[in-house]
Design an enzyme around this catalytic site. Structure first.
Site, PDB file in Angstrom:
ATOM      1  N   ASP A 104     105.977  32.675 -67.765  1.00 47.29           N
ATOM      2  CA  ASP A 104     107.266  32.626 -67.075  1.00 47.29           C
ATOM      3  C   ASP A 104     107.937  33.994 -67.150  1.00 47.29           C
ATOM      4  O   ASP A 104     107.666  34.778 -68.060  1.00 47.29           O
ATOM      5  CB  ASP A 104     108.190  31.591 -67.728  1.00 47.29           C
TER       6      ASP A 104
HETATM    7  N1  URA Z   1     104.831  27.441 -71.433  1.00 45.26           N
HETATM    8  C1  URA Z   1     106.017  27.735 -70.848  1.00 45.26           C
HETATM    9  O1  URA Z   1     106.899  26.892 -70.779  1.00 45.26           O
HETATM   10  N2  URA Z   1     106.179  28.964 -70.336  1.00 45.26           N
HETATM   11  C2  URA Z   1     105.254  29.941 -70.403  1.00 45.26           C
HETATM   12  O2  URA Z   1     105.479  31.064 -69.928  1.00 45.26           O
HETATM   13  C3  URA Z   1     104.020  29.617 -71.018  1.00 45.26           C
HETATM   14  C4  URA Z   1     103.840  28.365 -71.516  1.00 45.26           C
END
Ligand code: URA
Length: 236
Positions: A104
């Site tokens: 993310d």
């Molecule tokens: N899980 C999440 O919620 N975000 C990420 O970036 C990776 C795993």
């Protein structure tokens, strides 16, 4: 098959112009024979190319470990926002690297970039269950009951039952380490949310055999070592 000057330039040691000059000067041997023209095609997997008698160090693929900072997109390009590719120098960007999976925008930590589509495919295949380790800071502590729920498989808000995952409680339980063997959208955030706790910050520490090099500050990168590339290749 690759043009000889292109192959030489792909090592990053010479420009295309310098590569042409090397050929002209008779300093390039292909399978023991001086190369005549820079445009000649060679197969880097089958032929031995030497410059001044030395190996050119050509690697078919490039593998980069990036310590992704928060605030940068896991994408190759975006019209408005900074992407992880923008953190790499132009000669690497030109190789057509892409991130293996996504973090993310607000997640930081280990991100592998490569131009090796086969390896990326294997690492991301849902059948392979390559494990990923995350460390999260939470707004409310998790406890023993949550650890058991993670081990049984968390039920997400959309009805999806996660695979068994490990939850390690650090300190008072607002800091946790989570090991996943799958990679659903926002998975860590949704798993902790299902237990009533929101992620405040998230960092990936490991993917399969690849461990984030703590010498890399957020935004810094390095090429993988041959041992790391080999270990990834064995993750089949
Ligand atoms: N899980 C999440 O919620 N975000 C990420 O970036 C990776 C795993």
């Amino acid at each position: 098959m690759e043009r000889l000057d292109k192959l030489l330039a792909a090592t990053g040691r010479w420009s295309r112009r310098e590569a042409k000059a090397l050929v002209r000067e008779g300093r390039v041997l292909v399978d023991g024979v001086p190369a005549l023209r820079a445009e000649d095609k060679v197969d880097p997997d089958r032929s031995t190319v030497l410059v001044d008698g030395g190996d050119i160090g050509y690697a078919r693929h490039v593998y980069v470990m990036l310590h992704k900072p928060a605030g940068v997109l896991s994408a190759t390009e975006d019209p408005r926002q900074e992407t992880v590719l923008d953190l790499l120098p132009p000669e690497l960007k030109k190789r057509g690297l892409f991130p293996v999976g996504r973090l993310d925008k607000d997640t930081e930590g280990l991100l592998l970039l490569t131009d090796d589509g086969d390896l990326a495919h294997r690492l991301l295949s849902p059948k392979k269950h390559v494990d990923k380790v995350y460390q999260a800071r939470l707004d409310r502590p998790l406890g023993e009951a949550d650890r058991d729920a993670f081990a049984r498989g968390i039920l997400l808000e959309d009805g999806y039952r996660c695979m068994a995952a490990e939850l390690e409680l650090l300190g008072d339980g607002t800091e946790v380490r989570i090991v996943l063997r799958e990679g659903k959208f926002h998975q860590v955030k949704r798993m902790t949310a299902a237990r009533g706790s929101q992620v405040l910050s998230l960092k990936r520490l490991r993917m399969g055999p690849l461990v984030l090099d703590e010498a890399l500050a957020p935004g810094q990168w390095r090429r993988l070592t041959p041992a790391e590339v080999q270990a990834l290749g064995e993750e089949r």
